[in-house]
Design a protein around this motif. Sequence first.
Motif, mmCIF file in Angstrom:
data_model
loop_
_atom_site.group_PDB
_atom_site.id
_atom_site.type_symbol
_atom_site.label_atom_id
_atom_site.label_comp_id
_atom_site.label_asym_id
_atom_site.label_seq_id
_atom_site.Cartn_x
_atom_site.Cartn_y
_atom_site.Cartn_z
ATOM 1 N N LEU A 200 29.450 -67.159 24.405
ATOM 2 C CA LEU A 200 28.559 -66.653 23.360
ATOM 3 C C LEU A 200 27.090 -66.941 23.699
ATOM 4 N N MET A 201 26.893 -67.646 24.792
ATOM 5 C CA MET A 201 25.553 -67.988 25.292
ATOM 6 C C MET A 201 24.732 -68.731 24.245
ATOM 7 N N ASN A 216 17.113 -73.788 22.200
ATOM 8 C CA ASN A 216 17.804 -72.834 23.069
ATOM 9 C C ASN A 216 19.313 -72.991 22.990
ATOM 10 N N LYS B 58 24.162 -62.997 37.124
ATOM 11 C CA LYS B 58 24.315 -63.972 36.047
ATOM 12 C C LYS B 58 23.022 -64.073 35.241
ATOM 13 N N LEU B 59 23.104 -63.752 33.964
ATOM 14 C CA LEU B 59 21.924 -63.902 33.109
ATOM 15 C C LEU B 59 21.940 -65.296 32.488
ATOM 16 N N LYS B 60 20.748 -65.887 32.374
ATOM 17 C CA LYS B 60 20.676 -67.224 31.785
ATOM 18 C C LYS B 60 20.567 -67.145 30.277
ATOM 19 N N ASN B 61 19.972 -66.097 29.794
ATOM 20 C CA ASN B 61 19.663 -66.001 28.383
ATOM 21 C C ASN B 61 20.086 -64.631 27.863
ATOM 22 N N ALA B 62 20.742 -64.637 26.701
ATOM 23 C CA ALA B 62 21.233 -63.374 26.140
ATOM 24 C C ALA B 62 20.078 -62.414 25.853
#
Lengths: 799, 85
Positions: A200-201, A216, B58-62
């Motif tokens: 879900l980041m 964050n 790969k993304l770090k942040n949505a």
Amino acid sequence: MPKLVVTGLGIITAMGAGKEATVRQLLSGKSAIGSMRILQTKHRELPAGEVNYTDEELKRLIGMPQEQLCNRTTLLARVALKEALTEARLTENFPDKVAFISGNTVGGMEKSERYYHDFKENNSRNEYIGMHDCGACTEMIAEEYRGKFQLMSTISTACSSAENAIILGANLIKDGRTEIAVVGGTECLSKFHLNGFNTLMILDQNVCRPFDAQRNGLNLGEGAAYLVIETEESAIRRNVPILCELSGYGNSCDAFHQTATSPQGDGPFLAMQKALKDSHLEAFDIDYINAHGTGTPNNDECEGIAMMRIFGDKMPPISSTKAYTGHTTSAAGSVESVISILSILHHFIPANLNYQQAIEGHNFKPVAEVLTNVTIHHVLTNSFGFGGNDSSCIFSAYQNTGHRNQGSVVSEQISENKIQNSEFKIQEAEGTNASSRLNVSTSQRPIYILAASQISNQAPLCEQWFEQPELPTVANSDSQEADYSKYISPMVARRMGKLFKRAIATAVDVMDKGKMKQVDAIITGTGLGCIEHTEKFLNAMLDNDEECLPPTHFMQSTHNTIGSQIALHLKCHGYNCTYSHRGTSFDSSLLDALSQMHLGEIHSAMVCGHEEMTPDYFKMLGKIGYWKDGQFDEKTLHRHDSVGSFSGSCSVNLLLSDTANDETMCAIRSMDLLYKPSQQQLQETLRQNLAQLNISIEDISAVVMGLNGDKENDEVYLDFARQHCPHTPIVWYKHIFGESYCASAFGVYAAAVMLQRHCIPAHLIYSSAKTDISPKYILVYNHFQNKDHSLILLSSCSC
Amino acid sequence: MEELIYKLKEEIIDVLNLEGMKPEDIDENAPLFGEGLGLDSIDALELIVLMEKNYGIKLKNANEGKEIFKSVRVMAEYINEHKTK
């Protein structure tokens, strides 16, 4: 309403075991979040609030033999429970009426994820299969106090589970069903939910920063906490020190999104508003808010807005303590309630660690440094869960005869109590024989079942089963699905497992049938939740080595997804709760609804039971004796001369109201849920319920029982019939619908249809000399493994 | 690029369970979220997983997804530039 007080607290988190360690760490202003050393995950880069004891060390703490098999969720809970019961002086002297309500969601997953391949492929770890579900954990937690709790249940509303356990416990006390409630929650870290939150980041790679502009995400934590709550009268009678009051609480559903909070924080706002109203306090009375404050961008922003809506520009000191402990998920509600109470008792406000800058649009700054020498009269604590299950509780310094008592043990108070003790004895003698009753509700006005709906192995959304049932011939019969496109749009349906579609279809159907537009509460029973998606996520996690996992499957794995999806569909912001207590999950939901209706808190409720079965789970439960082996035909499947039953999925939705209308099916006259009762207690409960209606056992037209073909299970039912109602016709239903944790819902449903139609079809009659029965009163008796028992008495509307 | 766009449409239909939809039904220039295809934040998470699984991105942040998922074409361009497999 009686004043509710807290007399025992127990806690274990990353900050340590026990209140002393907790206070010390909170005052130090240092976070207990760090690297994980116990959870065997690939994602060691993620900081977490791991409890600094191995399973072996936890066993030593509670004196459990090392060879005894147990999961970490249970071990953590045992530590906290022991501390709470000791403080409330309940370890030696257990009064008759003590309930245990525990919240958890992950259950035994930390063991299941380790041994899942064994569960499926061999027989080397079968003993952990039965420890997997939430209700199993509650039972294991209470095992040490075997037979001492008289009522038990498990709540699973994700991150607000423990807060809702407090609320149920308080309602049960107010409704006279118990005198003392031991309430709280527990959760250990698992790879399953660590990876789930990761997909879900919303996990911060650093230590979390609640309410900070640069926040964050959250850090997961683990822990357990329990509170002993009781009436002031009970505490005084037992001569135990009173720590504080539980002055109010509120539960509301955001009904906005499966994982996100609405922009204006509607659910949180309503929960806090209800709690204030319930406590008869004004916003300005609150001296400290222990916020949910997870550190995710969404939660903190919306919770802040909701608090601003309540408190305006007079915001009391606020802190989130999750930067100390991590987010202890199902335990968070009780962990933070204990922290809130400790702040009252020790006159301090814990810091909101790692805060630097206010969130844009927020008019407040949380407490960045620990504040000491603060007098706190009232503290509000928030817990919000996935699916918008939002709850708030308010704890207050104990006020005795006008004097505020802010110490934990005050000698004057005890002596004062002793004086008052004699007065209470007099009142007791004058009152109705309250203390001799088991947990029969004080209020017995009828509650009506307006409508019912089902999807199962029978023809869906109708009552064809009543005239023409289809008898199962296999041990795992499939559900017959309805046309869900009538109920759910394709864009919404595309992500849903079948269980959710069934839940929504039966919910809409029951509202139509009952001619209701909205309900005050949605209360769900589900022993296992959506196992289809739980298994998909678990398999993906194990197969892909904790990488590239599907977020949708994780979100739908929590038990409360069912109830929150119904709320979302009906846009219902009312009370919302989910029970996951094995074979009495549905019964627990019904008990909650009836108690709140008796208290006048709600006037209508949707009470439902939803269960599904997958091939893998069926196979696993088969290994521990749940199902019959071999081939059957409809005549031999349900003969109870062998071990095991046969499985059926279950979706039953009942619409309840405290007012009858033209559609009313029947009335519920009493309901009792008992943990390990003796035959004498069952007899006495039955006798009292009959006496309240001025009827005798001969007036009961039929007893509906969950006979399922399993020898041991059926013997308990038949023994009950022999002892308490030997001449009453026995009706059964599981031979049609099959067995599942929520199958008892079919028992109540079947009884309601029989009362509505004034007849009992021959195929439902298990044993009776009479066949032409026009029922007036029906008793529904359900038990699970001879531990949890429920007695539900229904009558036709004309009675 | 056109080949990648077509492949990506197939993958999106599959991962988001857009039953009954064909690649031809998706306008590669239309917004994926809000209007257009009408996807939401959960779909965005699924698309992030898709990019990682199929293209090694790969993304770090949505939040980074907001720009990338403007349309199938923008997404394809991003993938073309950043893919590691």
